[in-house]
Design a protein around this motif. Sequence first.
Motif, PDB file in Angstrom:
ATOM      1  N   GLU A  36      17.952 -42.593  -6.983  1.00 35.62           N
ATOM      2  CA  GLU A  36      19.050 -43.242  -7.693  1.00 35.62           C
ATOM      3  C   GLU A  36      19.042 -44.745  -7.440  1.00 35.62           C
ATOM      4  O   GLU A  36      19.343 -45.533  -8.328  1.00 35.62           O
ATOM      5  N   LYS A  82      16.373 -46.604  -6.818  1.00 37.17           N
ATOM      6  CA  LYS A  82      15.242 -47.176  -7.543  1.00 37.17           C
ATOM      7  C   LYS A  82      15.563 -47.315  -9.032  1.00 37.17           C
ATOM      8  O   LYS A  82      15.158 -48.279  -9.678  1.00 37.17           O
ATOM      9  N   SER A  83      16.286 -46.363  -9.564  1.00 36.47           N
ATOM     10  CA  SER A  83      16.589 -46.407 -11.010  1.00 36.47           C
ATOM     11  C   SER A  83      17.648 -47.467 -11.332  1.00 36.47           C
ATOM     12  O   SER A  83      17.705 -47.963 -12.429  1.00 36.47           O
ATOM     13  N   ASN A  84      18.479 -47.813 -10.354  1.00 40.67           N
ATOM     14  CA  ASN A  84      19.519 -48.845 -10.565  1.00 40.67           C
ATOM     15  C   ASN A  84      18.910 -50.168 -10.294  1.00 40.67           C
ATOM     16  O   ASN A  84      18.735 -51.116 -10.647  1.00 40.67           O
TER      17      ASN A  84
END
Length: 84
Positions: free
Chosen positions: A80, A82-84
Amino acid sequence: MATGLDQVVGTAMMSLGSLIFIYYSLWVIVLPFVEADHVIQIYFPDRMYAILIPVVAGVLAVLVVGSFISLVLLKKKRAEKKSN
């Protein structure tokens, strides 16, 4: 559909589980009523282990499950971030 090997492995696992259950049941339920000098007593460990073994196995099982859940949650949190 289960293959022949799956059925053999399943039968072996059920048989082993049944034997362990019968052995433990005899050890915990029947053996206290058998005299201490009877021949059957040599096939069973001390009664202290009848409680100690399941307790240790339960603690280890809780530790393994807790560790697995912790690892999954940490990986999810990293993904989460890394995706933000």
